[in-house]
Every structure is written in C-alpha cells, then in structure tokens.
Design an enzyme around this catalytic site. Structure first.
Site, PDB file in Angstrom:
ATOM      1  NE  ARG A  84     -42.890  29.444  32.143  1.00 16.83           N
ATOM      2  CZ  ARG A  84     -43.586  29.719  31.465  1.00 16.83           C
ATOM      3  NH1 ARG A  84     -44.941  28.754  31.143  1.00 16.83           N
ATOM      4  NH2 ARG A  84     -43.848  31.050  30.770  1.00 16.83           N
ATOM      5  CE  LYS A  85     -46.333  30.476  38.031  1.00 24.68           C
ATOM      6  NZ  LYS A  85     -46.085  29.247  37.628  1.00 24.68           N
TER       7      LYS A  85
END
Length: 380
Positions: A178-179
């Site tokens: 998700r980064k």
C-alpha cells in the site's frame, strides 16, 4: 475498485531475473545498491534495508537503547507498531493526542506528555503528510529526547524542502504494497549518526560485528558476536524490485499528488466532509487520501463506506486510535475519551482509493458514489 494498486511492469521482472541469474539472492550487492539510492534520495548518511517498517522501528528502539522504566511518546492515532516498538524494548508507551485536521501528533500535546522518564518520541508522518517538525525538534532539544520518525507512509515526503527520515535521530520507512514504492514486504531504517548506524547494522544481522583479529579475506574468518541481535536482513530479490521501483519514484509521487489535487477539486463543494489539510512547510505525498465526515458520527460513516462497497469501491478507516486497542487499553487502563481527536479520527475517517495511473473517470466514480452515499445517509 481497490483502495490502491502497486505499479509493476517489465522492469521489475528484468531486475528479478538479473538477481536470480547472479545466484546471489540473500542480502548482498543489490541490497546495497538499493540502500545507496534510498540514502541519496532522502539525503541521509546511512540507510539499511530490513524486513519491514515494523522491524525498522524495532531496530530503532533497540539502537537507542530504550529499556524498562523509559517512556516513549506515541501519537494516539497511528498504526499499532508505532507503539509496539517501544514495548518490544520494555519501555512504556505514553500517548499524545493528534491534530484533528492533519492527523499528526499535536506538538502541544507532545510537550504536555513529557516526564523525567521520557527518552524518545515516535513522530509519525501519517498518510504521507510531514508532521510539524520545527516545533517537534525544538521540544526534543529542550528536553533532550530522541526522535524516531515513523515515515512508513512517507517515502519521498519533505518538510521545509528536506526529506523526512533524516530530520530526527532515526527514520523508518515501509515498502508494503500500500506504500508509495513496494518490495512486497520490506522496510528501511535511516540515520545521520554513525554510532547509531553501527548499532543498527549489528542488531539487524544476529548481533554480528567485524572481527579485527582475523583478516576478512581469510577462508576461516568469522565475525564477532558481542551483542544479542536479530535476523532482520533484506533479500536481493526484494532489492531487485526496489531498484525498479526507485527508478519510477518521481512518476509515482507525481501521479499520487495529481490524483489528490483532482480529489480536492471534485470534493470542494461537499460541506459535511473535510479533505486533507497541509500546514506550511509540510509536504504531502498522499500514500493515502483520507477524508473526515463532519456530521452523523460513526454510524453514518460506516453506512457511507458500505454504500461505496456496494458500488465496488474499496475504502477503509484511516487507521487505529491505538489507545482503544485491547493490549494498550488493558495494560495502561486507558479510556477512549483521554484522546478525543484520535477517537474522532478513527471513527469518522474514510480512506478513498488512490493509486498511480488512476483515471479521471475512476476518480469521478468514487466522488459520485461518495456523494450518493452522503445523500442516502444524511445526518439527522
């Protein structure tokens, strides 16, 4: 529509193939190359790759030699491992409330939480927004406390034009999917302090340090083990992906910022939500785009999220009010009302989808569905 999506292409495949063809897949030359790129980008003297941001935070706590009896201040609204790292070292977590408009630690609350036992503060640059570092650095210097920057969400973020991760004593980054960039799982720990860098390096690799009594080139060379360490090393397979991701970093950041600006325009006429707020000098790279519902409370927020889910749009709350989680609530006898901004941030926030390559039509669908959900579940 997923809340995010990693950006992979043939370059990741080529780099992984290059790694596999080399025969060196554990921590090695590609890891060092990845560390050097990250070090240069974030303008720090030392960068060490590790298995996750959780591992980076754990290493940071250990390198700072936190111990039982010490207190570590942590924002009450963050991912749980921002607090766990202090507990791993046997220290006590003391929470401080956040600013509701930025979701980051409130410098006034930070200073109020300091006691003679305070040894460190974990400053989270939540969702990619830099915390108010000028005020925080002044407070840390005044009371002689260390700063751990939890920059899990903040690869590429700047404060006053300086990259985060090198402003405090130790910085910690995440490469979770998700980064901003991802290696599947993974993290980086950064510092400008040579002594801390050496401790981090030793702790990451079982506690091993160079043996000055034997030449390193000798076939019987073995390192020394004078410290209790961990196996928190990176792999060159992960680093191969990281190298390909770093080559895309500028474009990935540009895409996220463009998406955020478009959301700002599309959402500006909605009176009962708040969009991200950016204080002066604080950069934002929008690892997440998090809005807050102003009216109707948690039940309305949940109903709106369910309405978006019915349209196939994935959302989630911003993150935890950590003091309400069982471990901390029970251990320290904490009450929800002690940190009201953190509670409101968890109960009223919605993370909207944002990812590189997101189209105008996809953003319009999210906004139209959000508006429909707000109308359907109007505040009473």
């Amino acid at each position: 529509m997923q809340i995010t999506s990693p950006a992979f292409d043939e370059q990741e495949i080529l780099m992984v193939k290059q790694c596999l063809d080399s025969g060196w897949v554990t921590q090695g030359p590609m890891t060092r190359q990845f560390e050097e790129l990250f070090q240069q980008r974030h303008q720090v003297k030392y960068a060490l790759a590790t298995t996750s941001c959780t591992a980076a935070l754990h290493l940071a706590a250990m390198a700072l030699q936190l111990q039982p009896g010490d207190e570590v201040i942590v924002p009450a609204f963050t991912w749980v491992t921002s607090a766990h790292c202090a507990e791993y070292a046997g220290a006590k977590v003391v929470f401080a409330d956040i600013e509701i408009d930025t979701f980051n630690i409130d410098p006034v609350a930070l200073e109020a939480a300091i006691t003679p036992k305070t040894k460190a503060v974990v400053v989270v640059h939540l969702f990619g927004l830099a915390a108010r570092m000028q005020e925080i650095l002044a407070i840390a210097q005044k009371y002689n406390i260390a700063i751990i920057e939890d920059a899990a969400c903040a690869v590429g973020t700047t404060y006053n034009s300086q990259p985060v991760g090198g402003l405090g004593d130790i910085g910690c980054f995440s490469f979770h999917p998700r980064k901003v960039i991802t290696t599947g799982e993974g993290g980086m720990v950064t510092t400008n302090n040579a002594e801390l860098a050496n401790r981090l390096k030793v702790l990451r690799n079982h506690g091993a340090s160079p043996n000055p009594d034997i030449e390193a080139t000798k076939p019987y060379y073995m390192g020394r083990f004078d410290h209790l360490g961990f196996n928190l090393r990176f792999s060159d397979i992960q680093a191969a992906i990281g190298l390909a991701q770093m080559a895309k970093l500028n474009q990935l950041l540009s895409d996220r910022i463009s998406c955020a600006k478009q959301y700002n325009v599309l959402l500006e006429d909605i009176a009962d939500i708040v969009t991200p707020s950016i204080p002066p000098m604080c950069g934002h790279t929008y690892q997440s785009y998090v809005i807050r519902i102003l009216e109707g409370g948690n039940n309305r927020r949940n109903a709106i999220m369910e309405a978006l889910a019915e349209e196939g749009i994935q959302t989630r709350p911003g993150t935890h009010a950590v003091h309400r989680l069982g471990y901390y609530q029970n251990k320290y006898n904490l009450k929800a009302e002690q940190y009201t901004n953190a509670v409101n941030a968890e109960d009223l926030s919605i993370t909207l989808p944002i990812f590189p390559g997101m189209t105008d039509s996809e953003q319009q669908l999210v906004v139209n569905s959000l508006k429909a959900g707000l109308r359907k579940h109007s505040a009473m």
